[in-house]
Design a protein around this motif. Structure first.
Motif, PDB file in Angstrom:
ATOM      1  N   THR A   1      26.315   9.938  12.453  1.00 54.74           N
ATOM      2  CA  THR A   1      27.646   9.902  13.056  1.00 54.74           C
ATOM      3  C   THR A   1      27.846  11.069  14.016  1.00 54.74           C
ATOM      4  OG1 THR A   1      28.565   8.793  11.115  1.00 54.74           O
ATOM      5  CG2 THR A   1      30.126   9.887  12.575  1.00 54.74           C
TER       6      THR A   1
ATOM      7  N   GLU B   1      26.055  10.428  17.301  1.00 55.51           N
ATOM      8  CA  GLU B   1      26.750   9.457  18.145  1.00 55.51           C
ATOM      9  C   GLU B   1      27.987  10.076  18.793  1.00 55.51           C
ATOM     10  OE1 GLU B   1      25.846   6.512  19.186  1.00 55.51           O
ATOM     11  OE2 GLU B   1      23.968   6.726  18.075  1.00 55.51           O
ATOM     12  N   ASP B   2      28.710  10.903  18.051  1.00 55.38           N
ATOM     13  CA  ASP B   2      29.867  11.598  18.620  1.00 55.38           C
ATOM     14  C   ASP B   2      29.434  12.510  19.766  1.00 55.38           C
ATOM     15  OD1 ASP B   2      31.615  10.417  16.820  1.00 55.38           O
ATOM     16  OD2 ASP B   2      31.523  12.082  15.391  1.00 55.38           O
TER      17      ASP B   2
ATOM     18  N   ARG C   1      28.375  10.494  22.884  1.00 54.60           N
ATOM     19  CA  ARG C   1      29.532   9.952  23.612  1.00 54.60           C
ATOM     20  C   ARG C   1      30.171  11.038  24.490  1.00 54.60           C
ATOM     21  NH1 ARG C   1      32.137   8.772  19.501  1.00 54.60           N
ATOM     22  NH2 ARG C   1      31.177   6.747  19.159  1.00 54.60           N
TER      23      ARG C   1
ATOM     24  N   ASP D   1      23.690  18.908  16.720  1.00 51.05           N
ATOM     25  CA  ASP D   1      24.693  18.827  15.669  1.00 51.05           C
ATOM     26  C   ASP D   1      24.811  20.161  14.935  1.00 51.05           C
ATOM     27  OD1 ASP D   1      23.234  18.747  12.925  1.00 51.05           O
ATOM     28  OD2 ASP D   1      22.101  17.311  14.128  1.00 51.05           O
TER      29      ASP D   1
ATOM     30  N   ASP E   1      29.222  18.786  17.099  1.00 49.05           N
ATOM     31  CA  ASP E   1      30.204  17.990  16.365  1.00 49.05           C
ATOM     32  C   ASP E   1      31.148  18.907  15.598  1.00 49.05           C
ATOM     33  OD1 ASP E   1      29.206  17.807  13.185  1.00 49.05           O
ATOM     34  OD2 ASP E   1      27.653  18.320  14.626  1.00 49.05           O
TER      35      ASP E   1
ATOM     36  N   ALA F   1      32.862  17.414  19.539  1.00 51.76           N
ATOM     37  CA  ALA F   1      33.098  15.982  19.603  1.00 51.76           C
ATOM     38  C   ALA F   1      33.387  15.403  18.229  1.00 51.76           C
ATOM     39  CB  ALA F   1      31.876  15.281  20.210  1.00 51.76           C
ATOM     40  N   GLY F   2      34.128  14.281  18.218  1.00 55.23           N
ATOM     41  CA  GLY F   2      34.340  13.562  16.976  1.00 55.23           C
ATOM     42  C   GLY F   2      35.529  14.035  16.184  1.00 55.23           C
TER      43      GLY F   2
ATOM     44  N   GLY G   1      37.730  15.975  23.009  1.00 50.95           N
ATOM     45  CA  GLY G   1      36.835  17.056  22.589  1.00 50.95           C
ATOM     46  C   GLY G   1      37.460  18.399  22.860  1.00 50.95           C
TER      47      GLY G   1
END
Length: 282
Positions: free
Chosen positions: A84, A87-88, A91, A226, A250, A271-272, A279
């Motif tokens: 996850t 992916e955040d 993006r 991450d 993230d 992000a996320g 963000g």
């Protein structure tokens, strides 16, 4: 950490991992109080983190796993971790790319996630030393071709040669020579580890040198990593933090670490969940 009962399991585990790394170990009863969850929930979280190889369970709690600085996990092993978060990050990083740009992507599972996002950005020229990243674009073009027509604005992809690493990156003199002759608007760089003291690091000496060439050829350097990469140190440092323009990560990083990063980096994008809608930027 206070009343985090409503946190998703992945967010809760990120908080636990941050606490383990910051303090050098935690006890189950401490985590149940801090997170306001049951003993069984904490133990399940520790089991999950242990399976990921980031903590070691001990009697009554857990301690961080200390990897050898030369340990280099393979692509498949890394691709199952922090899905996850990656992916955040992908993006948010893709939103930085302008159509028609020349971008470089280094190897790694986060840049692999980013490559899938870049399929929707038209007229890109993509240079990469990652066979996995190149395959993302190649597969998309094949699928479009099978449908009967070339996709408008499809990226032109250049894959460097070189010697393959466990992460399916191509490194060494052949890769370095190809990269030296090129110029990129933006480089997206995956890293094994990032810290104030060691900067950007990798356990692979060949990858360290190839990454240096990538950075010299880029007008803007964006690290995509991450929160679990913060504080890790590989065998070879290849850049200091002040050589990075933007760090996209993230929301698993604590506020304390975010403040530390902004003291050394000109740009931070978080992000996320836990970040603003677009963000957190500084």
């Amino acid at each position: 950490m206070s009343d985090n009962q409503s946190l998703l399991a992945e967010q809760r585990r990120a908080l636990i991992l941050d606490e383990v790394r910051r303090r050098g170990g935690v006890r189950v009863n401490e985590l149940t109080r801090r997170l306001n969850v049951s003993d069984m929930t904490v133990r399940r979280d520790l089991d999950a983190l242990s399976r990921q190889g980031v903590v070691e369970k001990v009697h009554g709690g857990a301690v961080p796993v200390v990897e050898a600085s030369t340990h280099e996990p393979g692509f498949e092993a890394k691709s199952a971790l922090e899905l996850t978060a990656k992916e955040d990050i992908a993006r948010a990083a893709a939103a930085l790319v302008q159509p028609g740009s020349a971008v470089a992507l280094s190897g790694g599972t986060t840049t692999f996630a980013l490559a899938r996002r870049l399929l929707d950005v038209p007229e890109l020229t993509v240079v990469t030393n990652s066979t996995r990243v190149a395959d993302v674009f190649h597969t998309a073009q094949q699928q479009t071709g099978a449908a009967g027509a070339a996709r408008p604005g499809a990226a032109m992809v250049v894959l460097t040669g070189g010697v393959r690493t466990p992460s399916d990156s191509l490194v060494g003199p052949v890769a370095d020579q190809a990269i030296r002759s090129l110029h990129f608007d933006m480089l997206f760089l995956g890293v094994h580890g990032i810290s104030v003291e060691a900067g950007l690091s990798t356990p692979n000496l060949g990858e360290a040198e190839t990454n240096r060439h990538f950075m010299r050829s880029a007008r803007r350097v964006v690290v995509v990593a991450d929160h679990t990469k913060w504080g890790k140190v590989g065998l070879s440092s290849f850049a200091t933090l002040d050589q990075v323009d933007t760090f996209v990560t993230d929301a698993g990083l604590s506020d304390e670490i975010r403040e530390e990063i902004t003291e050394h980096l000109p740009g931070l994008v978080v992000a996320g969940p836990g970040a603003d809608a677009d963000g957190e930027r500084s």
